[in-house]
Enzyme design. Structure first.
Site, PDB file in Angstrom:
ATOM      1  N   GLU A   1       0.805  -1.225   0.000  1.00  0.00           N
ATOM      2  CA  GLU A   1       0.000   0.000   0.000  1.00  0.00           C
ATOM      3  C   GLU A   1       0.843   1.283   0.000  1.00  0.00           C
ATOM      4  O   GLU A   1       0.692   2.155   0.869  1.00  0.00           O
ATOM      5  CB  GLU A   1      -0.995  -0.014   1.166  1.00  0.00           C
ATOM      6  CG  GLU A   1      -2.009  -1.156   1.033  1.00  0.00           C
ATOM      7  CD  GLU A   1      -3.206  -1.031   1.954  1.00  0.00           C
ATOM      8  OE1 GLU A   1      -3.222  -0.137   2.820  1.00  0.00           O
ATOM      9  OE2 GLU A   1      -4.142  -1.836   1.804  1.00  0.00           O
TER      10      GLU A   1
ATOM     11  N   GLU B   1      -5.229  -8.343  -0.682  1.00  0.00           N
ATOM     12  CA  GLU B   1      -5.985  -8.193   0.564  1.00  0.00           C
ATOM     13  C   GLU B   1      -7.428  -7.862   0.195  1.00  0.00           C
ATOM     14  O   GLU B   1      -7.665  -7.014  -0.671  1.00  0.00           O
ATOM     15  CB  GLU B   1      -5.474  -7.041   1.443  1.00  0.00           C
ATOM     16  CG  GLU B   1      -4.116  -7.223   2.062  1.00  0.00           C
ATOM     17  CD  GLU B   1      -3.753  -6.026   2.955  1.00  0.00           C
ATOM     18  OE1 GLU B   1      -4.682  -5.315   3.410  1.00  0.00           O
ATOM     19  OE2 GLU B   1      -2.548  -5.813   3.168  1.00  0.00           O
TER      20      GLU B   1
END
Length: 509
Positions: free
Chosen positions: A160, A277
């Site tokens: 991320e 995810e």
């Protein structure tokens, strides 16, 4: 209520994208007994292909050891913990999905960190040192496990970077530099190792095209594209937890589809897409994760996600997870399919039910999936549709009628089918509800743990189901309770009852 007429011939094959990858907490947790016990349970009952977690280069792993003694200055790479953890993975039949991060303090350009366990989020102060670490790690893994094996482990660059909490300043240009240096280092070790990224946070639209344009210009290799998907809004904080709004379940599938759409016309358009995810909430302390609602909400995603991406990793398999600190209670809204001490949550059973499905799809709808295996067993996964925060009024019951063909593998029609049903809802197969009734003990006693383990198992019913002698069809009406997921398995019966048996005489009457 009209009945769904299930076809006799398959309409497609069931994708296994839903269990190719599962998530985990920081890599070093793989040294703990509770973690390994939980991993053994999910592998025995679900069987995931790869495991992805953060922090393979975190200082707790002890990989990077610099020294300056007696005129000798250098860096030693220490593989002690890495080897123990990867060995444990492979022993239970799961492979690493290698996420390369966070930054070892010895290589870091700054002191900014994230999480309770303080993962360093700064770029390397020297990209040559970073590249050397990447090469050394992969060469060690190849030496230990073999090139053919390690080639099956995807390698993802960071986590991320589109969020400033995970990458200093959320700088695109600096991440693109990190990606290039890492990807080239990976290919230096072996050209057939698979590397990709950018592992962006949900709905990072402003990253997709710039990443594609950058790698097209730099020539950096990209073997897959990775991103994340969640369905909740901002956190409403309470002590040791949060509440959040939930969007409609369809938004997860919309997020799965979006990157490929935005990458249309680029060199990345046809790459494998990995959602590394996903879950309802992105918080490890949201109680929705512990509920039957979570399972019903995610059922359409598990059934339909393989149409859109090559894998999507539930975040995470276990509540052994410490980003917000050590959990304060056995149930605390953790991401896991299992709590500490291996108590199964309703979403665990959604995955276990999916693992029981056959390879051939006979029917698919907004509240059901019907499959068949090579032995003639028909499996029906059904769920109560839910709609998120803006559609809160789910009825107490949901009804589904199906006309289902059942036959022996040779095509002959049996007189009956054995019907085995497993149910999970707000009351059945729900340890979270039992824990609430107990008064929410933070650390249950041994007896309470036994009760919670028992309460966590699905409610089982079974019966002999007559089939139409001409068509071989079973007429089924399923009534699902609030937030229920249910698995009904129909197995053609070959009756071996001897003619002299009479169960009515068991009591001698």
């Amino acid at each position: 209520m009209s009945s769904v007429i299930v076809p006799s011939q398959p309409i497609g094959a069931l994708s296994d994208a839903w269990r190719k990858v599962v998530g985990t907490g920081e890599f070093v947790l793989g040294l703990r007994r509770d973690y390994l016990d939980s991993l053994a349970v999910v592998q025995a009952e679900i069987g995931f292909g790869h495991l992805r977690g953060h922090g393979i280069f975190h200082d707790w792993m002890g990989l990077v050891r610099q020294y300056d003694a007696a005129g000798h200055v250098g860096t030693r790479y220490v593989w002690t913990y890495l080897d123990q953890i990867v060995d444990a993975y492979l022993e239970v039949g799961i492979k690493p999905f290698l996420e390369l991060g966070f930054m070892p303090q010895a290589l870091a350009s700054g002191d900014e960190t994230v999480f309770w366990w303080r993962g360093n989020i700064t770029p390397p102060r020297d990209y040559a040192e970073w590249g050397a670490l990447v090469r050394a790690t992969l060469r060690h893994l190849i030496d230990r496990y073999g090139l053919a094996e390690v080639r099956t482990w995807p390698i993802e660059v960071w986590n991320e970077p589109s969020l400033k909490e995970f990458w200093q300043g959320a700088s695109k240009s600096e991440y693109f530099r990190l990606y290039d240096q890492t990807a080239f280092a990976v290919k230096d070790v072996d050209a057939d190792l698979r590397v990709g990224g950018p592992a962006t946070s949900p709905e990072s639209d402003d990253w997709y095209l710039p990443f594609a344009e950058h790698v097209a210009a730099s020539g950096a290799p990209v073997d897959f594209f990775s991103f994340h998907a969640y369905a909740t809004g901002p956190a409403q904080h309470v002590p040791f937890g949060v509440y959040q709004t939930l969007r409609h379940p369809s938004t997860l599938l919309e997020q799965f589809a979006r990157p490929r759409t935005l990458l249309t016309g680029t060199a990345l358009e046809r790459l494998p897409m990995h959602v590394t995810e996903f879950n309802t909430s992105y918080r490890p302390d949201n109680p929705v994760h512990d509920t039957a609602y979570n399972a019903a909400y995610l059922a359409p995603t598990l059934v339909g996600g393989g149409d859109l991406v090559d894998s999507f990793a539930y975040w995470t398999f276990s509540d052994m997870f410490e980003e917000q600190g050590v959990p304060a209670s056995i149930f605390h809204g953790g991401f896991g399919l299992l709590t500490h001490r291996q108590i199964k949550k309703p979403t665990f059973h959604l995955y276990a039910f999916m693992a029981a499905m056959g390879p051939d799809i006979l029917a698919r709808g907004h509240d059901h999936l019907v499959t068949r295996d090579h032995n003639g067993r028909v499996a029906i996964l059904a769920w109560q549709p839910v709609g998120g925060t803006d559609d809160p009024a789910e009825p107490d019951h949901h009804h589904l009628s199906l006309s289902v063909p059942v036959a022996h593998p040779d095509g002959t029609v049996p007189a009956t089918a054995y019907a085995h049903r497993s149910r999970v809802n707000d009351e059945s197969g729900n340890a979270f509800t039992a824990w609430q009734h107990m008064g929410r003990p933070a650390t249950p006693t041994s007896r309470q743990l036994d009760d919670l383990h028992a309460a966590a198992e699905p409610t089982i019913t079974h019966q002999s189901l007559p089939l139409d002698p001409t068509t071989g069809r079973a007429e089924i009406t399923l009534t699902l309770a609030r937030h229920e997921i249910t698995l009904l398995q129909l197995t053609p019966v070959h009756d071996e009852t001897p003619p002299w048996l009479d169960d009515a005489r068991i009591l001698g009457r």
